[in-house]
Design an enzyme around this catalytic site. Sequence first.
Site, mmCIF file in Angstrom:
data_model
loop_
_atom_site.group_PDB
_atom_site.id
_atom_site.type_symbol
_atom_site.label_atom_id
_atom_site.label_comp_id
_atom_site.label_asym_id
_atom_site.label_seq_id
_atom_site.Cartn_x
_atom_site.Cartn_y
_atom_site.Cartn_z
ATOM 1 N N CYS A 92 0.930 -1.167 -0.077
ATOM 2 C CA CYS A 92 0.141 -0.108 0.002
ATOM 3 C C CYS A 92 0.973 1.338 0.222
ATOM 4 O O CYS A 92 0.232 2.204 -0.112
ATOM 5 C CB CYS A 92 -1.013 -0.089 1.206
ATOM 6 S SG CYS A 92 -1.797 -1.299 1.465
ATOM 7 N N CYS A 234 -13.172 0.005 8.716
ATOM 8 C CA CYS A 234 -12.060 -0.464 7.503
ATOM 9 C C CYS A 234 -12.299 0.412 6.312
ATOM 10 O O CYS A 234 -13.446 0.953 5.958
ATOM 11 C CB CYS A 234 -12.450 -1.963 7.101
ATOM 12 S SG CYS A 234 -12.590 -3.053 8.345
ATOM 13 N N LYS A 356 -10.366 6.090 4.470
ATOM 14 C CA LYS A 356 -11.381 5.674 4.930
ATOM 15 C C LYS A 356 -12.666 6.111 4.159
ATOM 16 O O LYS A 356 -13.717 5.463 3.997
ATOM 17 C CB LYS A 356 -11.749 6.046 6.393
ATOM 18 C CG LYS A 356 -12.981 5.794 7.098
ATOM 19 C CD LYS A 356 -12.970 4.476 7.631
ATOM 20 C CE LYS A 356 -14.267 3.748 7.445
ATOM 21 N NZ LYS A 356 -15.193 3.949 6.194
ATOM 22 N N HIS A 360 -9.359 3.551 -1.423
ATOM 23 C CA HIS A 360 -8.085 3.096 -1.232
ATOM 24 C C HIS A 360 -7.439 2.312 -2.370
ATOM 25 O O HIS A 360 -7.672 1.061 -2.163
ATOM 26 C CB HIS A 360 -7.815 2.498 0.208
ATOM 27 C CG HIS A 360 -6.323 1.920 0.723
ATOM 28 N ND1 HIS A 360 -5.333 2.667 0.050
ATOM 29 C CD2 HIS A 360 -5.953 0.694 1.150
ATOM 30 C CE1 HIS A 360 -4.346 1.689 0.467
ATOM 31 N NE2 HIS A 360 -4.633 0.694 1.072
#
Lengths: 411, 122
Positions: A92, A234, A356, A360
């Site tokens: 990431c 998540c 959030k 992502h």
Amino acid sequence: MSTGRGVAVIGAGMTRFHHRLHLDKTSRELFVEAALEAEDSVDENFSLENSDALFLGNFSSDIFERQTHTAALMADWLGLKPIPAFRVEDACASSGVAINLAAMAIYSGVFDVVLVGGVEKMRNLGTEEITDALAYAADQEYEVSVGFTFPGLYASMASSHFKKYDSSWEELASVTIKNHKNGKLNPKAQYQSSVMDTAKRLGERKGVVFEDEMDFLSSDFNPYISHPLRLFDCCPTSDGAAAVILASKNVAKKYTDSPVYLEGFGQASDSLALHDRGSLTSMMASRVAAKKAYDIANLSPSEIDVAEVHDCFTIAEVIATEDLGFVDRGMGGKAALEGRTGLHGDIPVNPDGGLKAKGHPVGATGAGMVYEIFKQLRGESGKRQIADAELGMAHNVGAAGATVSVQLYGR
Amino acid sequence: MEMTVKNFKDALMDDRLMGSSCEICGRISIPPRPICPECRSDELAWVELSGKGKLVALTEVRVPLSRFIDDCPYTVGIVKLAEGPMISGLVKKGEVDPHIGDNVKAFNIKKGEEALLGFRPV
């Protein structure tokens, strides 16, 4: 280290990050869109043809699209061949690392202008396949093999944090509430609704009335993914791309009167396996990378006006704000609860909604953070603008903290 | 014996939990490693671990990896072994739900051809 040559950001662009919007596109269309927007954002006449190289962060088009070799692909699709094109994969943190590498290439004098960014096209796979694909970035032999997922790893950090600092899930929920509130103000965010907006919408559908955000977040509408983390703890999975244009300080002056300077940067590694860390409640790589960046920039945490931190899970933002020195150890969640990390707090964190709410797309995230810092420091962030922001941080984490890149920017 | 993933897993299949012990600094590692993470010595010896330890983190997974779909929900955790190092494992529920701080002991869970590291309360 001498950074005398100087590196500046002169342009930035990104697609909207989204789970549905880009289903009919592939990563090449997304990256081209972001790069062209970055080109257009440069104040004076600038062409991407002025780029000496491309650095591309891309976690896994291999799995998501069965496409490797993505840097050369993007250079070609942008009409930029034969410039050197480098693909960077560090989970990431892929594009945060790509930006560090691009900056080093400019500091070294090899290149003057570099197009750098990231892309990920995740949403054509189902949830289980995405869960499996993301887990490739954890230790396959010793943690994934026994059933650990990424939510599971961060949930372990959360359970340890609760125990060690007497912190609570309610503190994590305040990160959710804050980041969705910010995302509502960001036209590029995946989710542009506050938690209360969502509570009302879902509640009306099922004939339930929620008194407030916490009433909704602690209900069955917010199921556990990996205890104690619930769905709204998540970040989502997303499709998207982001690109920034870096130039040496001298060359930058040709293209803009208001560049954003790279004041310092750092990077560090740690064990992939969470169980091999000295601590489950702090990321050593974040601390080391941040210290390096602060030292180069000769800055301290209290001088930072706005921070983009890696909130793949709410607990990740809590731990990051502690590791980066913005709040005391154990106080990350309380800082969110008290509004200290809100848009008008003493250290605004993730004004764009963070991973959030903004989304992502793994390989694009680090560059997406720098997009936000570039806009914030130039006063171009609209309704989510932090007043008089002069110094900003981008903090990009790979997986559970095995790679961390940090950059400090100033205008 | 070489400090390989295969040798660790083969030993686990035979109910032995193996680590490596650094002959220079004394650090014990699990899984075994070719280079000591503490002092970088390559003088390491295989050592059998007791399998006893304490749960330091745990979580119940509700959204699983594809190969764990039939086991879902399941609990995984991180255990600090009596010999010092930490390791991840599946956590089997006893009569009560496991908690951080519980004493646990390692055992091997057969899954297909593989042995997975599991822990259960003692």
